[in-house]
Enzyme design. Structure first.
Site, PDB file in Angstrom:
ATOM      1  N   MET A 162      -5.425  -7.446   9.431  1.00 32.92           N
ATOM      2  CA  MET A 162      -4.799  -6.544  10.410  1.00 32.92           C
ATOM      3  C   MET A 162      -5.705  -5.354  10.668  1.00 32.92           C
ATOM      4  O   MET A 162      -6.775  -5.236  10.104  1.00 32.92           O
ATOM      5  CB  MET A 162      -3.431  -6.138   9.917  1.00 32.92           C
ATOM      6  CG  MET A 162      -2.451  -7.292  10.004  1.00 32.92           C
ATOM      7  SD  MET A 162      -0.824  -6.870   9.436  1.00 32.92           S
ATOM      8  CE  MET A 162      -1.081  -6.620   7.724  1.00 32.92           C
ATOM      9  N   ARG A 207      -3.324   2.816   8.921  1.00 31.95           N
ATOM     10  CA  ARG A 207      -3.627   1.507   8.321  1.00 31.95           C
ATOM     11  C   ARG A 207      -2.373   0.655   8.198  1.00 31.95           C
ATOM     12  O   ARG A 207      -1.278   1.184   8.018  1.00 31.95           O
ATOM     13  CB  ARG A 207      -4.176   1.673   6.906  1.00 31.95           C
ATOM     14  CG  ARG A 207      -5.484   2.384   6.797  1.00 31.95           C
ATOM     15  CD  ARG A 207      -5.723   2.693   5.338  1.00 31.95           C
ATOM     16  NE  ARG A 207      -6.738   3.706   5.155  1.00 31.95           N
ATOM     17  CZ  ARG A 207      -8.015   3.438   4.921  1.00 31.95           C
ATOM     18  NH1 ARG A 207      -8.432   2.213   4.836  1.00 31.95           N
ATOM     19  NH2 ARG A 207      -8.875   4.415   4.774  1.00 31.95           N
ATOM     20  N   GLY A 222      -8.295  -7.840   5.457  1.00 33.09           N
ATOM     21  CA  GLY A 222      -9.064  -7.983   6.695  1.00 33.09           C
ATOM     22  C   GLY A 222      -8.306  -8.588   7.861  1.00 33.09           C
ATOM     23  O   GLY A 222      -8.874  -8.805   8.921  1.00 33.09           O
ATOM     24  N   SER A 270      15.707 -42.026 -10.697  1.00 37.63           N
ATOM     25  CA  SER A 270      14.470 -41.296 -10.407  1.00 37.63           C
ATOM     26  C   SER A 270      14.407 -41.142  -8.886  1.00 37.63           C
ATOM     27  O   SER A 270      14.432 -42.135  -8.153  1.00 37.63           O
ATOM     28  CB  SER A 270      13.262 -42.064 -10.929  1.00 37.63           C
ATOM     29  OG  SER A 270      12.098 -41.341 -10.591  1.00 37.63           O
ATOM     30  N   TYR A 328      13.539 -34.215 -15.682  1.00 39.07           N
ATOM     31  CA  TYR A 328      12.075 -34.177 -15.634  1.00 39.07           C
ATOM     32  C   TYR A 328      11.578 -34.282 -14.204  1.00 39.07           C
ATOM     33  O   TYR A 328      12.306 -34.692 -13.301  1.00 39.07           O
ATOM     34  CB  TYR A 328      11.462 -35.297 -16.490  1.00 39.07           C
ATOM     35  CG  TYR A 328      11.679 -36.690 -15.948  1.00 39.07           C
ATOM     36  CD1 TYR A 328      10.795 -37.250 -15.020  1.00 39.07           C
ATOM     37  CD2 TYR A 328      12.771 -37.464 -16.357  1.00 39.07           C
ATOM     38  CE1 TYR A 328      11.003 -38.515 -14.512  1.00 39.07           C
ATOM     39  CE2 TYR A 328      12.980 -38.736 -15.844  1.00 39.07           C
ATOM     40  CZ  TYR A 328      12.094 -39.254 -14.927  1.00 39.07           C
ATOM     41  OH  TYR A 328      12.291 -40.499 -14.413  1.00 39.07           O
ATOM     42  N   ARG A 351      -3.563  -1.625  -5.967  1.00 41.42           N
ATOM     43  CA  ARG A 351      -2.681  -2.800  -5.849  1.00 41.42           C
ATOM     44  C   ARG A 351      -3.092  -3.800  -6.915  1.00 41.42           C
ATOM     45  O   ARG A 351      -4.210  -3.728  -7.441  1.00 41.42           O
ATOM     46  CB  ARG A 351      -2.800  -3.428  -4.461  1.00 41.42           C
ATOM     47  CG  ARG A 351      -4.194  -3.896  -4.165  1.00 41.42           C
ATOM     48  CD  ARG A 351      -4.336  -4.403  -2.751  1.00 41.42           C
ATOM     49  NE  ARG A 351      -5.756  -4.601  -2.451  1.00 41.42           N
ATOM     50  CZ  ARG A 351      -6.248  -4.833  -1.260  1.00 41.42           C
ATOM     51  NH1 ARG A 351      -5.455  -4.894  -0.221  1.00 41.42           N
ATOM     52  NH2 ARG A 351      -7.532  -5.021  -1.067  1.00 41.42           N
ATOM     53  N   LYS A 403       0.824  -1.199   0.000  1.00 41.21           N
ATOM     54  CA  LYS A 403       0.000   0.000   0.000  1.00 41.21           C
ATOM     55  C   LYS A 403       0.867   1.261   0.000  1.00 41.21           C
ATOM     56  O   LYS A 403       0.660   2.166  -0.810  1.00 41.21           O
ATOM     57  CB  LYS A 403      -0.908  -0.026   1.240  1.00 41.21           C
ATOM     58  CG  LYS A 403      -1.900   1.124   1.293  1.00 41.21           C
ATOM     59  CD  LYS A 403      -2.576   1.204   2.658  1.00 41.21           C
ATOM     60  CE  LYS A 403      -3.603   0.130   2.854  1.00 41.21           C
ATOM     61  NZ  LYS A 403      -4.983   0.596   2.657  1.00 41.21           N
ATOM     62  N   CYS A 444      10.092 -38.567  -8.760  1.00 42.78           N
ATOM     63  CA  CYS A 444       8.738 -39.095  -8.842  1.00 42.78           C
ATOM     64  C   CYS A 444       8.058 -39.129  -7.483  1.00 42.78           C
ATOM     65  O   CYS A 444       6.961 -39.634  -7.345  1.00 42.78           O
ATOM     66  CB  CYS A 444       8.719 -40.477  -9.494  1.00 42.78           C
ATOM     67  SG  CYS A 444       9.645 -41.706  -8.585  1.00 42.78           S
ATOM     68  N   HIS A 463     -15.734  -9.328   2.498  1.00 44.25           N
ATOM     69  CA  HIS A 463     -14.703 -10.237   2.985  1.00 44.25           C
ATOM     70  C   HIS A 463     -14.819 -11.650   2.410  1.00 44.25           C
ATOM     71  O   HIS A 463     -13.853 -12.220   1.902  1.00 44.25           O
ATOM     72  CB  HIS A 463     -14.768 -10.278   4.509  1.00 44.25           C
ATOM     73  CG  HIS A 463     -13.837 -11.256   5.106  1.00 44.25           C
ATOM     74  ND1 HIS A 463     -12.506 -10.998   5.255  1.00 44.25           N
ATOM     75  CD2 HIS A 463     -14.030 -12.531   5.514  1.00 44.25           C
ATOM     76  CE1 HIS A 463     -11.928 -12.058   5.758  1.00 44.25           C
ATOM     77  NE2 HIS A 463     -12.819 -12.999   5.927  1.00 44.25           N
TER      78      HIS A 463
HETATM   79  C1  PEP Z   1       9.010 -42.391  -3.302  1.00 40.39           C
HETATM   80  O1  PEP Z   1       9.424 -43.061  -2.355  1.00 40.39           O
HETATM   81  O2  PEP Z   1       9.199 -41.178  -3.410  1.00 40.39           O
HETATM   82  C2  PEP Z   1       8.194 -43.023  -4.348  1.00 40.39           C
HETATM   83  C3  PEP Z   1       7.812 -42.347  -5.408  1.00 40.39           C
HETATM   84  O3  PEP Z   1       7.818 -44.296  -4.144  1.00 40.39           O
HETATM   85  P1  PEP Z   1       6.613 -44.731  -3.191  1.00 40.39           P
HETATM   86  O4  PEP Z   1       5.880 -43.500  -2.784  1.00 40.39           O
HETATM   87  O5  PEP Z   1       5.792 -45.670  -3.979  1.00 40.39           O
HETATM   88  O6  PEP Z   1       7.345 -45.388  -2.062  1.00 40.39           O
END
Ligand code: PEP
Ligand code: MG
Length: 906
Positions: free
Chosen positions: A109, A98, A107, A797, A884, A371, A27, A864, A489
């Site tokens: 503060m 303010r 809302g 992975s 990835y 803003r 602000k 993963c 709000h």
């Molecule tokens: C992990 O351990 O991050 C994984 C992807 O395998 P899981 O969750 O199946 O153990």
């Protein structure tokens, strides 16, 4: 040089600038900038956010000492510019105080208006304005607000009564008055007197009459409000660090409550719900700053067009609308014209959708705030793409403007169309925050929380919501309010949360005590089902199931731009052809994790799976595996088809075995029958599988090494299918992944089995396909010895779920016992299973990538674990050079955007 703690602005000059948000808060920085670009802003000053931190560390008295000189000079400047005097009897200077942190916390503060009034100054204001009632109304508001905010008289719980409200009700009742605006000057004088007595009774002290005492009290109260419970909760929910602190803005008062040519309002340069490029907003005539936000009176629209649209939704005729609820363009055309010019100027200047607060004092327009406006996920994407096309911003800015996490809202379900067609609307209200929600009616925020914890879906129904309801709103499926407007709000907070919300629903009467609500005379009780459509404002009786959202061209364009800049691919974790298809439609570039054990939960596979686990010897296992082979092949075929031409990482079996066997007598008897052995044998075998720490037990490649025939069957299923699919013209790109490797020899042993099987299949089929064999890195030892493993593995992975479990030593399954307490106490900032612990677990990831690529420069690395779809973790993955990330299907767009943002931010 002495540290500067106060920055002044006014009359076209300012010491601050828009890019000083960290120091001046959002602000304060924009008030300064508006001055610099010639927008009318009442003069004032900003006390920096750094002072808030000093205040919390060094205490009130010390900080007031530090600020005194600069604040006095800044007040002198306001006096000079307004021709008034702080504390003066004839011509008093009144100010607002303010909060204003780096990012807006609507809302959360505290604010004090009309500061500087006392028994003398009120007379001065009455004389100067020629409006005694206005002067006393302002004084009444000030004592009440100051009493609540600074003197701590605001009720702390639902049961407590606000002493000021109680007095108001008494006075109104005794005079037979319903509306505050009907109070006479004498009524207001009586109120001020009684309010002050209440202050004395409640606090033991007289109401402060010295404006300087009032000012320091208010400044400190704003700093204190940074640490109030709801602000702390809001910060936690929005990942706002405590160290940021809030600035304090002190500004000359301008009055929207000076009669019919005054007013106050809130406006958006574009539609905050849909993103459409239309100026819109609401105002109230003869009202003060917070009245629009409070949602007590029905606000009117600024533009004629908006006003007509609003009336149609409310079922109000054009005659009634024009007479009772005229737009600002009709009521005060000159001011509306100037406001429309100013909003365009601000949007052109800031190159983003602006959320403005304005006040009109006796026909003169003043801007109190601008803003970047909060917006729904849909509006966020539309505004970014529109502004890109309109030449306001470039592609990178369009990507940066979008909050990856917020895309989630676009991916949310809408009502099942068929069910909706049969549904009966009970009423309609304002479409305050889009989406569809269905749930059981509850009337209190704490109950919404409680019921949600029990796994119920709830709709929180309130007359109007206040910041205290935040927690309940966060857990509810949707929010319904009887009062309020698009900027009240409930609407603003719900939009920020991406929660469906219908506000100001017509003919809704809520009785908190009885826990009932009547809608057009129909009574609904707590626990009854209703459904809300936050996009149309319709409220339906009963439960209407929802279905997946459809994505539009703007979304697709944003995703395409994201892919242009992202360096990492986004894959998905999917175990079924259906999930794989959803993810591919969302732009997944392959499967990063197919958990094969998940394929065995289905009815037809669980029995042979159990046979395999419970078999006494290799022969028994092989018999069961023979049954599983064709079933597995069918599963893999579906997935390879869905991912035609894209890589599919199939992880070999990694089951916690005890989860798959029957623990009840009936189930064990059935297995005994199927396997033709005694119940006793089965029972003993199940008992024998019990482990003290199953997460650290017979899992992953330990199982494949103990029973190589399982690995053989899976490798065979994968490769046979991959070759057979060639006939269909499908290109399968299998990547076989070994789970839970800790020692290179474990991996090597599995790899040998896989390779042998593959060569056999190739020979049998007299054909071949390309493949890779790699491993998960999810045990700290694997990360530490990554250079050894990389000599053998084609890819890594990172299984950051297990890696987090084993690095922290927290059991994945039991962490909920103490995690909430750790988060509450701040021992942990985030749940490490949701947000990657970059300092600890992240170091292992980074090191393993480095070590692995030292021996195999082309080593493909991905993630993963659940973190693969969490924006801050995705950005970390980019930084450490992963190829990835892989995440659940609905997180794919989020990860794509986060990956692009990571690349842009470099
Ligand atoms: C992990 O351990 O991050 C994984 C992807 O395998 P899981 O969750 O199946 O153990
Ligand atoms: Mg794992």
């Amino acid at each position: 040089m002495k540290k500067k703690r106060v920055y002044t602005f006014g009359n076209g000059a300012a010491e601050g600038r828009a890019d000083m948000k960290n120091l001046l808060g959002g602000k304060g920085a924009n008030l300064a900038e508006m001055n610099l670009i010639g927008v009318p802003v009442p003069p004032g000053f900003t006390i920096t956010t750094e002072v808030c931190t000093e205040y919390n560390e060094l205490g009130r008295d010390y900080v007031v000492g530090l600020l005194k000189e600069e604040v006095e000079q800044a007040v002198a400047q306001i006096e000079e510019l307004t021709g008034t005097k702080f504390g003066d009897k004839e011509n008093p200077c009144l100010v607002s105080v303010r909060s204003g942190s780096r990012v807006s916390m609507p809302g959360m503060m505290d604010t004090v208006l009309n500061l500087g009034l006392n028994d003398d100054a009120v007379e001065g204001i009455a004389k100067k304005s020629g409006n005694e009632r206005f002067a006393w109304d302002s004084y009444r508001r000030f004592v009440q607000m100051y009493g609540d905010v600074v003197l701590g008289m605001k009720p702390q719980s639902k049961e407590d009564i606000d002493p000021f409200e109680e007095i108001m009700d008494e006075v109104k009742e005794s005079k037979g008055i319903e509306l505050d605006t009907d109070l006479t000057t004498d009524d207001l004088k009586e109120l001020v007197k009684r309010f002050k007595t209440a202050v004395k009774e409640n606090t033991g002290n007289d109401f402060p009459v010295d404006p300087w005492d009032q000012l320091w009290g208010a400044v400190c109260a704003v700093f204190d409000s940074w640490m109030n419970e709801r602000a702390i909760l809001y910060r936690k929910m929005n990942n706002i660090p405590e160290e940021w602190g809030t600035a304090v803005n002190v500004q000359a008062m301008v009055y929207g409550n000076m009669g019919k040519t005054s007013g106050t309002g809130v406006a958006f340069t574009r539609d905050a719900a849909t993103g459409e490029d239309i100026f819109n907003g609401e105002y109230l005539i003869d009202a003060q700053g917070e009245d629009v936000v409070a949602g007590v009176r029905t606000p009117q629209q600024i533009t004629i067009e908006g006003s007509r649209r609003w009336a149609k939704l409310q079922g109000i005729s054009e005659e009634e609308r024009a007479a009772k609820y005229p737009s600002l363009e009709e009521a005060l055309p000159e001011c509306a014209k100037e406001l429309i010019e100013v909003q365009q100027k601000l949007e052109d200047y800031f190159k983003d959708m602006q959320d403005l607060e304005f006040t009109i004092q006796d026909g003169k327009l003043w801007l109190l705030q601008t803003r970047s406006g909060k917006r729904t996920g849909a509006a966020m994407v539309k505004i970014a793409i529109d502004m890109l096309h309109q030449g306001y911003i470039d592609e990178k800015t369009a990507l940066k403007r979008c909050d990856a996490e917020k895309l989630d809202e676009l991916l949310h379900p809408v009502f099942d169309k068929k069910l909706l067609a049969q549904a009966k609307p009970l009423t309609n209200g304002l479409p305050a925050s889009p989406g569809a929600a269905t749930g059981q009616v509850v009337f209190h925020a704490d109950e919404a929380e409680e019921w949600s914890k029990q796994g119920k879906q709830v709709i929180l129904c309130r007359i109007e919501t206040s910041p205290e309801d935040l927690r309940g709103m966060a857990t509810a499926q949707g929010i319904l309010t009887a009062r309020g407007g698009m900027t009240s709000h409930a609407a603003v907070v719900a939009r920020g949360m991406g929660k469906c919300c219908v506000s100001a629903a017509n003919n809704v009467v809520i009785n908190y005590k009885e826990r009932t609500m009547t809608i057009h005379g129909k009574e609904l009780k707590e626990g009854d089902w209703i459904s809300l459509n936050g996009s149309t404002g319709l409220v339906y009786e009963g439960r209407i199931e929802t279905q997946d959202a459809e994505l539009d061209a703007d979304f697709n364009e944003l995703m395409e731009i994201a892919d242009k800049y992202a360096r990492m691919d986004v894959r998905t974790n999917a175990d079924t052809p259906r999930d794989a298809k959803v993810a591919r439609d969302f732009g997944a570039r392959g499967i990063g994790l197919c958990r094969t054990e998940h394929m065995f939960f289905e009815e037809d596979k669980i029995i042979p799976m159990r046979e395999m686990i419970l078999a006494k010897d290799e022969e028994g296992r092989r018999k069961a595996l023979e049954k599983l082979l064709p079933l597995q092949k069918k599963d893999f075929a579906g997935i390879f088809r869905a991912m035609d031409g894209l890589p599919v990482t199939v992880r070999l079996l990694d089951p916690p075995l005890h989860e798959f066997v029957p623990h009840d007598e009936k189930g064990q008897m059935e297995m005994a029958r199927v396997m033709g052995i005694s119940y006793k044998d089965i029972h003993e075998r199940v008992e024998g599988l019990l482990e003290s720490n199953p997460m650290l037990g017979l899992r992953g490649c330990r199982l494949g090494n103990l029973y190589p025939e399982i690995t053989e069957m899976q490798a065979r299923a994968i490769m046979e299918v991959a070759i057979e699919l060639k006939e269909e013209g499908i290109t399968a790109c299998p990547e076989i992944m070994v789970p839970l490797t800790g020692i290179v020899h474990e991996f090597k042993a599995q790899k040998d089995i896989i390779e042998n099987t593959i060569q056999k299949v190739f020979a049998e089929k007299n054909d071949s396909v390309e493949y890779k064999i790699g491993t998960m890195i999810e045990i700290p030892r694997a990360a530490l010895t990554a250079h050894k493993i990389a000599r053998e593995a084609d890819f890594f992975s990172f299984g950051t779920n297990d890696l987090t479990q084993m690095t922290f030593g927290y059991s994945r399954d039991d962490v909920a016992k103490f995690l909430p307490m750790y988060l509450d106490k701040g021992i942990l900032k985030h749940d490490p299973f949701a947000v990657l612990d970059q300092n600890g677990v992240g170091q292992l990831v980074s090191m393993a990538v480095q070590k692995g690529r030292e021996v195999r420069p082309t080593l493909k690395c991905g993630i993963c674990g659940e973190h693969g779809g969490e924006p801050s973790s995705v950005k970390f993955c980019h930084t450490v050079g992963l190829n990835y990330v892989s995440c659940s299907p609905f997180r794919v767009p989020i990860a794509r955007l986060a990956a692009a943002q990571a690349a842009i931010e470099g």
